[in-house]
Design a protein around this motif. Structure first.
Motif, PDB file in Angstrom:
ATOM      1  N   PHE A  56       0.829  -1.207   0.000  1.00 42.32           N
ATOM      2  CA  PHE A  56       0.000   0.000   0.000  1.00 42.32           C
ATOM      3  C   PHE A  56       0.866   1.262   0.000  1.00 42.32           C
ATOM      4  CE2 PHE A  56      -2.222   3.269   2.544  1.00 42.32           C
ATOM      5  CZ  PHE A  56      -3.286   3.516   1.694  1.00 42.32           C
ATOM      6  N   PHE A  57       1.853   1.283   0.881  1.00 37.98           N
ATOM      7  CA  PHE A  57       2.665   2.493   0.992  1.00 37.98           C
ATOM      8  C   PHE A  57       3.749   2.581  -0.081  1.00 37.98           C
ATOM      9  CE2 PHE A  57       0.914   2.249   5.330  1.00 37.98           C
ATOM     10  CZ  PHE A  57       0.417   3.549   5.430  1.00 37.98           C
ATOM     11  N   LEU A  58       4.207   1.443  -0.576  1.00 39.88           N
ATOM     12  CA  LEU A  58       5.252   1.448  -1.608  1.00 39.88           C
ATOM     13  C   LEU A  58       4.686   1.474  -3.029  1.00 39.88           C
ATOM     14  CD1 LEU A  58       7.745  -1.178  -0.116  1.00 39.88           C
ATOM     15  CD2 LEU A  58       7.965   1.314  -0.077  1.00 39.88           C
ATOM     16  N   SER A  59       3.372   1.231  -3.150  1.00 39.63           N
ATOM     17  CA  SER A  59       2.776   1.082  -4.479  1.00 39.63           C
ATOM     18  C   SER A  59       3.006   2.271  -5.416  1.00 39.63           C
ATOM     19  CB  SER A  59       1.277   0.789  -4.369  1.00 39.63           C
ATOM     20  OG  SER A  59       0.600   1.853  -3.730  1.00 39.63           O
ATOM     21  N   GLY A 117      -1.976   5.671  -6.156  1.00 39.83           N
ATOM     22  CA  GLY A 117      -1.225   6.217  -5.033  1.00 39.83           C
ATOM     23  C   GLY A 117      -1.626   5.513  -3.757  1.00 39.83           C
ATOM     24  N   SER A 118      -1.142   6.016  -2.624  1.00 40.62           N
ATOM     25  CA  SER A 118      -1.515   5.455  -1.326  1.00 40.62           C
ATOM     26  C   SER A 118      -2.194   6.507  -0.462  1.00 40.62           C
ATOM     27  CB  SER A 118      -0.279   4.891  -0.609  1.00 40.62           C
ATOM     28  OG  SER A 118       0.748   5.872  -0.536  1.00 40.62           O
ATOM     29  N   LEU A 119      -1.627   7.726  -0.440  1.00 39.45           N
ATOM     30  CA  LEU A 119      -2.211   8.824   0.299  1.00 39.45           C
ATOM     31  C   LEU A 119      -2.598   9.932  -0.676  1.00 39.45           C
ATOM     32  CD1 LEU A 119       0.364   8.931   3.241  1.00 39.45           C
ATOM     33  CD2 LEU A 119      -1.856   7.774   3.206  1.00 39.45           C
ATOM     34  N   ARG A 120      -3.523  10.796  -0.232  1.00 44.05           N
ATOM     35  CA  ARG A 120      -4.003  11.850  -1.130  1.00 44.05           C
ATOM     36  C   ARG A 120      -2.866  12.725  -1.646  1.00 44.05           C
ATOM     37  NH1 ARG A 120      -9.117  15.270   0.387  1.00 44.05           N
ATOM     38  NH2 ARG A 120      -7.554  16.378   1.597  1.00 44.05           N
ATOM     39  N   ASN A 121      -1.887  13.000  -0.801  1.00 39.63           N
ATOM     40  CA  ASN A 121      -0.819  13.915  -1.182  1.00 39.63           C
ATOM     41  C   ASN A 121       0.360  13.230  -1.865  1.00 39.63           C
ATOM     42  OD1 ASN A 121      -2.067  16.301  -0.338  1.00 39.63           O
ATOM     43  ND2 ASN A 121      -1.429  15.966   1.785  1.00 39.63           N
ATOM     44  N   SER A 122       0.200  11.938  -2.164  1.00 42.37           N
ATOM     45  CA  SER A 122       1.234  11.251  -2.948  1.00 42.37           C
ATOM     46  C   SER A 122       0.632  10.628  -4.206  1.00 42.37           C
ATOM     47  CB  SER A 122       1.917  10.165  -2.103  1.00 42.37           C
ATOM     48  OG  SER A 122       0.993   9.136  -1.774  1.00 42.37           O
ATOM     49  N   ALA A 123      -0.522  11.165  -4.627  1.00 40.52           N
ATOM     50  CA  ALA A 123      -1.239  10.574  -5.762  1.00 40.52           C
ATOM     51  C   ALA A 123      -0.583  10.933  -7.084  1.00 40.52           C
ATOM     52  CB  ALA A 123      -2.689  11.041  -5.753  1.00 40.52           C
ATOM     53  N   ARG A 124      -0.770  10.065  -8.078  1.00 42.48           N
ATOM     54  CA  ARG A 124      -0.334  10.297  -9.453  1.00 42.48           C
ATOM     55  C   ARG A 124      -1.580  10.330 -10.343  1.00 42.48           C
ATOM     56  NH1 ARG A 124       3.636   9.491  -5.662  1.00 42.48           N
ATOM     57  NH2 ARG A 124       5.558   8.584  -6.506  1.00 42.48           N
ATOM     58  N   HIS A 177     -11.710  11.546  -2.688  1.00 43.90           N
ATOM     59  CA  HIS A 177     -12.522  10.551  -1.981  1.00 43.90           C
ATOM     60  C   HIS A 177     -11.701   9.389  -1.430  1.00 43.90           C
ATOM     61  CE1 HIS A 177     -16.017  11.954  -4.769  1.00 43.90           C
ATOM     62  NE2 HIS A 177     -15.941  12.705  -3.684  1.00 43.90           N
ATOM     63  N   TRP A 178     -10.378   9.435  -1.550  1.00 45.67           N
ATOM     64  CA  TRP A 178      -9.503   8.369  -1.043  1.00 45.67           C
ATOM     65  C   TRP A 178      -9.821   7.017  -1.692  1.00 45.67           C
ATOM     66  CZ3 TRP A 178      -5.548   8.912   2.626  1.00 45.67           C
ATOM     67  CH2 TRP A 178      -5.473  10.149   3.272  1.00 45.67           C
ATOM     68  N   ASP A 179     -10.189   7.022  -2.946  1.00 51.08           N
ATOM     69  CA  ASP A 179     -10.647   5.785  -3.580  1.00 51.08           C
ATOM     70  C   ASP A 179      -9.576   4.708  -3.606  1.00 51.08           C
ATOM     71  OD1 ASP A 179     -13.152   6.750  -3.935  1.00 51.08           O
ATOM     72  OD2 ASP A 179     -12.940   7.234  -6.048  1.00 51.08           O
ATOM     73  N   PHE A 180      -8.334   5.074  -3.933  1.00 53.19           N
ATOM     74  CA  PHE A 180      -7.289   4.044  -4.031  1.00 53.19           C
ATOM     75  C   PHE A 180      -7.028   3.410  -2.675  1.00 53.19           C
ATOM     76  CE2 PHE A 180      -5.574   8.375  -4.709  1.00 53.19           C
ATOM     77  CZ  PHE A 180      -5.112   8.650  -3.417  1.00 53.19           C
ATOM     78  N   ALA A 181      -7.136   4.199  -1.571  1.00 53.10           N
ATOM     79  CA  ALA A 181      -6.919   3.641  -0.238  1.00 53.10           C
ATOM     80  C   ALA A 181      -8.052   2.693   0.148  1.00 53.10           C
ATOM     81  CB  ALA A 181      -6.805   4.773   0.785  1.00 53.10           C
ATOM     82  N   VAL A 182      -9.285   3.128  -0.086  1.00 53.17           N
ATOM     83  CA  VAL A 182     -10.447   2.297   0.260  1.00 53.17           C
ATOM     84  C   VAL A 182     -10.422   0.992  -0.513  1.00 53.17           C
ATOM     85  CG1 VAL A 182     -12.961   2.149   0.141  1.00 53.17           C
ATOM     86  CG2 VAL A 182     -11.878   4.267   0.909  1.00 53.17           C
ATOM     87  N   MET A 183     -10.139   1.070  -1.815  1.00 56.73           N
ATOM     88  CA  MET A 183     -10.137  -0.138  -2.631  1.00 56.73           C
ATOM     89  C   MET A 183      -9.002  -1.080  -2.231  1.00 56.73           C
ATOM     90  SD  MET A 183     -12.788   0.068  -4.487  1.00 56.73           S
ATOM     91  CE  MET A 183     -12.500  -1.327  -5.573  1.00 56.73           C
ATOM     92  N   THR A 184      -7.868  -0.520  -1.796  1.00 59.90           N
ATOM     93  CA  THR A 184      -6.750  -1.360  -1.353  1.00 59.90           C
ATOM     94  C   THR A 184      -7.123  -2.132  -0.097  1.00 59.90           C
ATOM     95  OG1 THR A 184      -5.096   0.126  -2.300  1.00 59.90           O
ATOM     96  CG2 THR A 184      -4.358  -1.359  -0.573  1.00 59.90           C
ATOM     97  N   VAL A 185      -7.733  -1.455   0.882  1.00 59.25           N
ATOM     98  CA  VAL A 185      -8.141  -2.120   2.125  1.00 59.25           C
ATOM     99  C   VAL A 185      -9.193  -3.187   1.838  1.00 59.25           C
ATOM    100  CG1 VAL A 185      -9.249  -1.793   4.359  1.00 59.25           C
ATOM    101  CG2 VAL A 185      -7.564  -0.124   3.547  1.00 59.25           C
ATOM    102  N   ALA A 186     -10.200  -2.824   1.026  1.00 58.69           N
ATOM    103  CA  ALA A 186     -11.252  -3.793   0.702  1.00 58.69           C
ATOM    104  C   ALA A 186     -10.681  -4.995  -0.035  1.00 58.69           C
ATOM    105  CB  ALA A 186     -12.338  -3.121  -0.133  1.00 58.69           C
ATOM    106  N   SER A 187      -9.758  -4.753  -0.956  1.00 54.33           N
ATOM    107  CA  SER A 187      -9.139  -5.860  -1.706  1.00 54.33           C
ATOM    108  C   SER A 187      -8.359  -6.777  -0.778  1.00 54.33           C
ATOM    109  CB  SER A 187      -8.208  -5.305  -2.784  1.00 54.33           C
ATOM    110  OG  SER A 187      -8.910  -4.533  -3.717  1.00 54.33           O
TER     111      SER A 187
END
Length: 580
Positions: free
Chosen positions: A87-90, A151-158, A187-197
């Motif tokens: 998650f954090f290295l992705s 990305g993992s966090l909002r402020n590190s998004a691509r 909306h933090w979509d990448f984080a939510v989807m990572t946790v759910a996955s």
């Protein structure tokens, strides 16, 4: 590759009407679909987490063994550790992947502003209002239009787009696509989807663990482990569909965010349709499948597998109501809902319908008259729509129904001590089921009407199972799979759109391969008359019966032949075994 000026000239000649936009950006809009995003995310992850917890308790408390709990704890720990690290290295791993596979070029706001001034303004405004660090901006040199965020966090998004986005879309349309992707970040979509996955992965891990445990130990432990494995697999399937539902919901809310942020829902509707058009056009030109589109299918703003219907309609859409008629299948046909269950993206017609609702809330003229489409759809024969769907499901399952009915009958009809009847009757039942499915799928084509692609795709009653006999005339422009040099399927283009032709040789897969290797290439570029069975799924296609080229070449296809052969062979074998 397509040049922007060439594309724009084509569109000007189509007299495509553009509707207006809101006087102000940032006006709050009531969400048309999807409910509450926080509730949808919370409920989905709570249900998945609950399934994981139940399985963990089942494994640790029900199974009569001390070692399985320890092994499972280690496995879960490794899974969580791996997913947390991923998650954090992705972002950095994805950066390397992007560079290696797609040669992503990172750009600054100055270059982006030169390509799309409104996009630069939208990014600056959203980042300021949401206290968001500007995402890293990338461009891939590929003419297939797409956009995605990771990305993992909002402020590190691509936020990455392809060059094709600037080729096929106008400035305001590009801005709405970027706003959609910014919505995923906000909306933090990448984080939510990572946790759910991760939670879904754990259910599968427990299933695999319990299944292996069920092969050893005492009888009590085996029974308990097998029960846990079965429940875990059911939870895994349920969790997978919950994950897909959550993905579709987040696409709706990203669309909603874009409509609010830009005040221009019409432009996003237009962008979705033009992206589909661009994917179809680039697919026609390409000799190889796009690595970008295949690799980013789940991430992208649009599922390229669903582009054929919308893209082909847009090719000749001098009036947007023509596109609306194509969308009626997405909105009203139960098969659309059924197929959407397996998709990460909502069907395009449903997204455009929601965006049209936002345009109405802003008091704007609607780009695509979805209200008219809905009115026409409400006049459809619902009994026919849903009745045909239920019947189609029954016919689709006819081989399985016939086989299991044969098993039950075999238990009663088999003489004592003989297993032949138990084998023979299910074979007969399977053969009868295949025959019934074949007769429905491939009806008589003697009076197949001459029609065009757009008319076929505008049929809201179309089915992926129930073939509709039709005659099409057009040009063969390539293979069905642009990247497969020996592909036997073809693409036909008429004045209204594109249709995939599915070929079947009388000699089976070997004959298909030989046709693709020797014959298919020589047909490309010819004008042809075809007869076949039209089917509509997420993408439309026609099972070919006969093709006649302008040079006199005749190609026959044998879909029904093979189905009759298999069903007849099974029934004869079953009768033979019964008579022994």
């Amino acid at each position: 590759m397509s040049e922007p000026s060439e594309f724009n000239n084509t569109q000007e000649s189509s007299s495509f009407h553009k509707a207006g936009r809101g006087a102000m950006a940032g006006v709050k809009l009531a969400a048309a679909v999807g409910g509450n995003l926080v509730v949808a995310s919370g409920v989905t992850m709570t249900l998945i987490f609950g399934m994981v917890l139940v399985l963990c308790l089942a494994v640790t408390l029900i199974i009569d063994s001390s070692n399985p709990a320890q092994g499972l704890a280690i496995a879960l720990g490794v899974t969580l550790l791996f997913n947390t690290a991923a998650f954090f290295l992705s972002p950095w791993i994805m950066d390397l992947t992007q560079q290696w596979l797609y040669h992503t070029r990172w750009v600054d706001m100055t270059e982006l502003e030169s390509k799309s001034p409104e996009t630069a303004a939208v990014i600056a405004r959203v980042c300021a209002e949401k206290q968001l660090k500007q995402p890293r901006l990338g461009i891939i040199d590929d003419q297939n239009p797409t956009a995605f965020t990771y990305g993992s966090l909002r402020n590190s998004a691509r936020l990455v787009v392809s060059e094709g986005l600037f080729t096929y879309l106008d400035d305001d349309e590009i801005a709405t696509v970027y706003a959609h992707e910014l919505g995923h970040i906000v909306h933090w979509d990448f984080a939510v989807m990572t946790v759910a996955s991760t939670l879904v992965q754990i259910t599968y891990l427990i299933y695999n663990f319990a299944r292996r445990l069920g092969r050893s130990g005492g009888e009590k432990a085996k029974d308990a482990a097998q029960t846990v494995a079965l429940v875990a697999y059911i939870f895994y399937l349920v969790g997978t569909y919950l994950l897909l539902y959550l993905s579709r919901t987040r696409e709706y809310f990203a669309d909603h965010f874009a409509a609010e942020t830009t005040g221009n829902p019409n432009a996003l509707s237009r962008a979705l349709v033009k992206i589909a058009y661009g994917l179809v056009e680039e697919g026609k030109r390409s000799k190889e499948p796009s690595v970008v589109m295949e690799g980013t299918r789940a991430l992208g703003i649009y599922d390229h597998k669903a582009a054929a219907s919308t893209g082909t309609a847009y090719r000749i859409a001098a009036a947007p109501d023509q596109i609306g008629r194509v969308f009626s299948w997405d909105i009203f046909n139960p098969w659309g809902w059924w197929m959407e269950l397996n998709s990460t993206h909502p069907l395009t017609g449903k997204r455009v319908r929601a965006l049209s609702t936002y345009a109405e809330q802003l008091g704007l003229e609607v780009e695509f008259d979805m209200a008219r489409t809905v009115r026409e759809g409400n006049q459809l024969n619902k009994g026919k729509l849903y009745g045909n769907f239920i019947l189609d499901l029954g016919f689709y399952s006819a081989p399985s129904i016939g086989f299991f009915a044969g098993l039950v009958m075999g238990l009663f009809l088999s003489p004592a001590g003989s297993s032949l009847g138990f084998i023979a009757v299910p074979l007969i039942g399977l053969g009868i089921g295949i025959l019934i499915k074949t007769l429905v799928s491939y009806p008589n084509y003697g009076n197949a009407p001459a029609t065009d692609v757009l008319t076929l795709m505008s049929d809201p009653y179309a089915s992926p199972l129930r073939g509709k006999p039709a005659q099409l005339q057009g040009d063969l422009i390539g293979r069905g799979d642009a990247g497969y040099a020996f592909g036997s399927d073809l693409q036909l283009q008429d004045r209204t759109g594109l249709m995939f032709l599915h070929y079947c040789s009388r000699f089976g897969p070997i004959g298909n391969f030989l046709f693709g290797m020797k014959k298919a290439k020589s047909l490309i570029g010819m004008q042809v008359d075809t007869v076949g069975w039209f089917r509509r799924g997420v993408a439309p296609w026609m099972d070919l019966i006969e093709l006649r080229s302008d040079s006199g070449t005749v190609v026959n296809s044998y879909h029904r032949f093979w189905s009759f052969l298999v069903s007849g062979g099974l029934m004869l074998l079953g009768v033979f075994l019964l008579l022994r």
